[in-house]
Design a protein around this motif. Structure first.
Motif, PDB file in Angstrom:
ATOM      1  N   GLU A 248       0.374   5.052  -9.273  1.00  0.00           N
ATOM      2  CA  GLU A 248       0.202   5.447 -10.678  1.00  0.00           C
ATOM      3  C   GLU A 248       1.196   4.705 -11.550  1.00  0.00           C
ATOM      4  N   MET A 249       0.814   4.510 -12.808  1.00  0.00           N
ATOM      5  CA  MET A 249       1.749   3.907 -13.745  1.00  0.00           C
ATOM      6  C   MET A 249       2.276   5.002 -14.652  1.00  0.00           C
TER       7      MET A 249
ATOM      8  N   PHE B 180       4.323   3.770  -9.218  1.00  0.00           N
ATOM      9  CA  PHE B 180       4.813   4.629  -8.139  1.00  0.00           C
ATOM     10  C   PHE B 180       3.711   4.808  -7.104  1.00  0.00           C
ATOM     11  N   ASP B 181       4.100   4.679  -5.834  1.00  0.00           N
ATOM     12  CA  ASP B 181       3.125   4.770  -4.742  1.00  0.00           C
ATOM     13  C   ASP B 181       2.791   6.234  -4.465  1.00  0.00           C
ATOM     14  N   LEU B 182       1.525   6.585  -4.604  1.00  0.00           N
ATOM     15  CA  LEU B 182       1.134   7.989  -4.395  1.00  0.00           C
ATOM     16  C   LEU B 182       0.905   8.311  -2.920  1.00  0.00           C
ATOM     17  N   LEU B 183       0.982   7.280  -2.070  1.00  0.00           N
ATOM     18  CA  LEU B 183       0.822   7.542  -0.636  1.00  0.00           C
ATOM     19  C   LEU B 183       2.157   7.391   0.091  1.00  0.00           C
ATOM     20  N   ALA B 184       3.237   7.202  -0.655  1.00  0.00           N
ATOM     21  CA  ALA B 184       4.556   7.069  -0.022  1.00  0.00           C
ATOM     22  C   ALA B 184       5.594   7.793  -0.876  1.00  0.00           C
ATOM     23  N   ASP B 185       5.388   9.059  -1.080  1.00  0.00           N
ATOM     24  CA  ASP B 185       6.325   9.933  -1.805  1.00  0.00           C
ATOM     25  C   ASP B 185       6.739   9.374  -3.163  1.00  0.00           C
ATOM     26  N   ARG B 186       5.860   8.773  -3.862  1.00  0.00           N
ATOM     27  CA  ARG B 186       6.099   8.215  -5.202  1.00  0.00           C
ATOM     28  C   ARG B 186       7.231   7.186  -5.210  1.00  0.00           C
ATOM     29  N   ALA B 187       7.302   6.386  -4.153  1.00  0.00           N
ATOM     30  CA  ALA B 187       8.304   5.304  -4.136  1.00  0.00           C
ATOM     31  C   ALA B 187       7.872   4.257  -5.161  1.00  0.00           C
ATOM     32  N   GLN B 188       8.870   3.637  -5.815  1.00  0.00           N
ATOM     33  CA  GLN B 188       8.524   2.667  -6.863  1.00  0.00           C
ATOM     34  C   GLN B 188       8.039   1.358  -6.230  1.00  0.00           C
ATOM     35  N   VAL B 189       6.975   0.784  -6.778  1.00  0.00           N
ATOM     36  CA  VAL B 189       6.456  -0.488  -6.265  1.00  0.00           C
ATOM     37  C   VAL B 189       6.399  -1.504  -7.404  1.00  0.00           C
ATOM     38  N   LYS B 190       6.241  -2.789  -7.006  1.00  0.00           N
ATOM     39  CA  LYS B 190       6.326  -3.852  -8.014  1.00  0.00           C
ATOM     40  C   LYS B 190       4.949  -4.407  -8.351  1.00  0.00           C
ATOM     41  N   CYS B 191       4.849  -4.911  -9.557  1.00  0.00           N
ATOM     42  CA  CYS B 191       3.599  -5.516 -10.020  1.00  0.00           C
ATOM     43  C   CYS B 191       3.861  -7.017 -10.154  1.00  0.00           C
ATOM     44  N   LEU B 192       3.236  -7.834  -9.290  1.00  0.00           N
ATOM     45  CA  LEU B 192       3.517  -9.266  -9.269  1.00  0.00           C
ATOM     46  C   LEU B 192       2.222 -10.080  -9.239  1.00  0.00           C
TER      47      LEU B 192
ATOM     48  N   GLY C 236       3.934  -3.949  -2.150  1.00  0.00           N
ATOM     49  CA  GLY C 236       4.802  -2.996  -1.452  1.00  0.00           C
ATOM     50  C   GLY C 236       4.213  -1.598  -1.381  1.00  0.00           C
ATOM     51  N   ALA C 237       2.977  -1.399  -1.896  1.00  0.00           N
ATOM     52  CA  ALA C 237       2.376  -0.066  -1.823  1.00  0.00           C
ATOM     53  C   ALA C 237       1.862   0.166  -0.398  1.00  0.00           C
ATOM     54  N   ARG C 238       1.966   1.393   0.057  1.00  0.00           N
ATOM     55  CA  ARG C 238       1.539   1.712   1.423  1.00  0.00           C
ATOM     56  C   ARG C 238       0.008   1.660   1.500  1.00  0.00           C
ATOM     57  N   ARG C 239      -0.484   1.002   2.550  1.00  0.00           N
ATOM     58  CA  ARG C 239      -1.940   0.944   2.744  1.00  0.00           C
ATOM     59  C   ARG C 239      -2.327   1.814   3.916  1.00  0.00           C
ATOM     60  N   VAL C 240      -3.270   2.708   3.672  1.00  0.00           N
ATOM     61  CA  VAL C 240      -3.700   3.609   4.749  1.00  0.00           C
ATOM     62  C   VAL C 240      -5.030   3.103   5.299  1.00  0.00           C
TER      63      VAL C 240
ATOM     64  N   GLU D 218      -7.450  12.717  -1.300  1.00  0.00           N
ATOM     65  CA  GLU D 218      -6.923  14.041  -1.686  1.00  0.00           C
ATOM     66  C   GLU D 218      -5.394  14.008  -1.717  1.00  0.00           C
ATOM     67  N   ALA D 219      -4.804  13.392  -0.676  1.00  0.00           N
ATOM     68  CA  ALA D 219      -3.336  13.334  -0.588  1.00  0.00           C
ATOM     69  C   ALA D 219      -2.772  12.584  -1.788  1.00  0.00           C
ATOM     70  N   ALA D 220      -3.415  11.466  -2.138  1.00  0.00           N
ATOM     71  CA  ALA D 220      -2.918  10.653  -3.256  1.00  0.00           C
ATOM     72  C   ALA D 220      -3.005  11.438  -4.567  1.00  0.00           C
TER      73      ALA D 220
END
Ligand SMILES: Nc1ncnc2c1ncn2[C@@H]1O[C@H](COP(=O)(O)OP(=O)(O)OP(=O)(O)O)[C@@H](O)[C@H]1O
Length: 631
Positions: free
Chosen positions: A210-211, A222-234, A245-249, A262-264
């Motif tokens: 989410e932004m 923020f990554d919604l599949l990794a406890d809202r860890a901050q990720v980069k936009c490149l 750097g976003a987690r891929r399931v 649902e989790a996200a």
């Protein structure tokens, strides 16, 4: 008409004089019905005669408007429109409290569900007269209020899903006022995607982010599949902007994908507001990477936060107001981009106007969805039928209308659709140094950053390693303008360096990552023919690839360097006959020569890249290219 000289607020007037406004809407709908019937007689009657009864029955303006709307050219065009960029609208039904307040419906659809009319009840400047403005917007599809989510999926999302399943990139964007059903529709559509996607692919990788705003009041992902860890936009190697750097399931069936979605969504920022009990306070982007034959396809579903007006945010806390400010800013920038693109098409197309995609991270991320003709995009505008939300509905429709008209050139671009297939296959087959061409943008940013202290330089033009060229100009008040022209994509990027510092910082990060990835690739490529570095597995597959006339007894655990140490005699001893030994020797010699060529090329490219980074253009450019470049 009714009068009340104290009343000037249109929202309050629409509630107070709902009877009169409702009558105006009814009149319009009747006029529309009569116009459609009379239009049928148009072919048999002399010019203008079929319109006469309508003009007697209804108010002049209303009659004309209904007549035009009966079968207009725009409606016909909307039916025939074949582009990669489509705009649709979905109206939610009136909610319970709106029905209780006896509010009427201020939206109607017509033209075979290709246009939507907003009935805007207004108070005249004199404060005594009320009147209704009817505004028509032609779109690619208008969903009736009773349309179900599967219907929306079928028309808005299924073509995008099919395109992604063929290896293409597609985006579905939900855009509109708060509380109009963006999340409701997105969730419904995702349910159907979950059911359908595994019919055609075995594995789906999902990421969701989410932004929203950071504590310092900046936009971040923020990554919604990794406890809202901050990720980069490149910017990636394909020239598109990605979140890194976003987690891929990995999901292998509908159940797993549903669970991940649902989790996200459970992590998504949402709050109770005046307009919506569970209002999204961030822009949510869900990506499905679909395994295809050659390359992964991408389906991106973007559920934007809703736009709000001041009167809807009276009860917001300070932090909600701050976050709301960032959301409004990014939405404003999205609208600004739509406006600039629309003006560009409407006005002088030959004069390129800068579209401020980099002014917000949201627009930066969504840039390719709006500009790339090989990217399939559908924007679904969600609307409220309530007369108190007419301003919002008009605003939403005006902006999606601009987005739609900004891509009007595609209708004339008949080759676009055919070229799309070619471009996809070209992108799939691009390898080695060619692949670096798509990274020109990042390289440009890196160079721009490295040279920002050199304002004494006047202007120059140079060819870059990546097949593009950079023109640098220094203009009045030391504002530095750089133009990067990528030879392959013919895109132009102008950056006013002194304006946006974060653009520079991001660009630097992008360039560093892109260049190091490229170096890694070169390093791997340079190793491919080096016998010293071969492990046992690589050696065995090399032997299998050779068409040896006889048997060779090389142990399965022997590595490349062990083989090298054997020497010609040792090698001959392992071969069943002389002919086999000779073929093997020749193949190893070929590998050694290929290794020498690859190492020399790698060394030269490395040196040129370093020279380019150090601003030694002469050293970095091939002499032949250098002579051609006009100074
Ligand atoms: N087409 C529809 N049919 C029935 N109910 C709907 C429809 N669209 C929206 N709603 C209802 O409207 C309410 C608001 O919807 P939703 O939360 O999806 O709005 P939103 O546009 O995402 O709002 P925000 O921008 O504040 O997040 C929900 O209770 C939802 O059930």
């Amino acid at each position: 008409m009714a009068s009340n000289h104290k009343l000037v607020c249109a929202r309050a007037a629409r509630q107070q004089f709902r009877g009169a406004f409702q009558q105006a809407v009814r009149d319009y709908r009747l006029a529309k019905l009569s116009a459609s019937t009379l239009k049928g007689l148009d072919a048999f009657l002399p010019d203008g005669l079929s319109f006469l009864p309508l003009s007697y029955l209804y108010d002049g303006e209303v009659a004309r408007f209904a007549w035009e709307g009966a079968v207009t050219k725009e409606n016909r065009d909307a039916c025939d429109r074949q582009t990669n960029f489509r705009v649709m609208a979905r109206t939610r039904p009136l909610q319970e409290q709106e029905v209780d307040s006896k509010l009427y419906e201020s939206l109607s659809s017509e033209g075979g569900n290709h246009s939507i009319i907003v009935h805007d009840g207004r108070v005249h400047r004199d404060g005594r007269t009320i009147y209704t403005n009817h505004s028509r917007f032609c779109l690619d599809r208008v969903f009736p209020q009773d349309a179900s989510n599967p219907q929306v999926f079928e028309e808005a999302a299924e073509p995008l899903l099919n395109f992604a399943l063929q290896g293409g990139r597609s985006t579905l964007i939900f855009f509109g006022q708060t509380g109009t059903g963006k999340t409701y529709t997105a969730r419904g559509v995702l349910d159907d995607v979950t059911k359908k996607v595994f019919l055609q692919t075995a594995e789906v990788e999902m990421c969701c982010y989410e932004m929203a705003g950071t504590r310092g009041g900046r936009e971040a992902f923020f990554d919604l599949l990794a406890d809202r860890a901050q990720v980069k936009c490149l910017t990636g190697e394909d020239g598109n902007v990605h979140v890194r750097g976003a987690r891929r399931v990995k999901c292998q069936n509908a159940g797993e994908l549903h669970q991940a979605i649902e989790a996200a969504f459970s992590w998504r920022s949402s709050e109770c507001t005046e307009r919506n009990e569970a209002s999204s306070r961030s822009h949510c982007i869900l990506e499905l990477h679909l395994a295809c034959e050659d390359e992964n396809g991408l389906l991106r579903v973007v559920d934007l936060a809703g736009s709000e007006r001041n009167f809807e945010t009276q009860m917001h806390s300070k932090s909600m107001a701050e976050r709301g400010g960032l959301i409004n800013y990014s939405l404003l920038m999205l609208k600004e981009c739509a406006r600039v693109m629309h003006n560009q098409v409407k006005g002088a197309r030959e004069k390129e106007i800068h579209v401020p995609f980099r002014s917000s991270r949201l627009t930066h991320l969504l840039r390719s969805s709006f500009t790339d003709k090989y990217h399939m995009t559908t924007v679904v505008a969600t609307l409220s039928p309530s007369p108190t939300d007419v301003e919002h509905s008009l605003n939403t429709l005006q902006h999606v209308g601009m987005m739609r008209s900004a891509r009007a050139w595609e209708m004339q671009d008949t080759e676009a659709m055919a070229a799309m297939e070619d471009a996809i296959s070209e992108a799939k087959t691009a390898k080695g140094f060619d692949a670096v061409q798509g990274r020109g943008r990042a390289l440009h940013s890196k160079l721009q950053d490295a040279r920002k202290g050199q304002l004494d330089l006047h202007a120059f033009q140079m060819k870059t390693q990546v097949g593009g060229s950079i023109i640098k100009k220094y203009e009045g008040e030391s504002a530095k303008l750089e133009t990067f022209i990528d030879a392959r994509w013919h895109r132009e990027l102008k950056v006013k360096v002194q304006e946006d510092l974060w653009v520079l910082r991001d660009a630097d990060m992008e360039a560093t990552q892109v260049l190091s990835d490229w170096r890694k690739e070169q390093w791997t490529a340079s190793k491919a023919h080096d016998l010293h570095r071969w492990d046992a597995q690589t050696l065995q597959s090399f032997l299998k690839s050779l068409d040896l006339p006889g048997e060779v007894r090389i142990p399965s655990t022997m590595t490349g360097s062990q083989l090298r140490r054997l020497g010609p005699r040792g090698l001959a001893a392992l071969c069943g006959d002389v002919a086999t030994a000779q073929v093997l020797q020749a193949a190893l010699l070929g590998e050694r020569q290929a290794d020498q060529v690859a190492t020399a090329a790698h060394r030269s490219q490395n040196a040129r890249m370093t020279a380019l980074g150090n601003h030694k253009v002469h050293a970095a450019v091939d002499e032949a290219v250098f002579e051609e470049a006009p100074f």
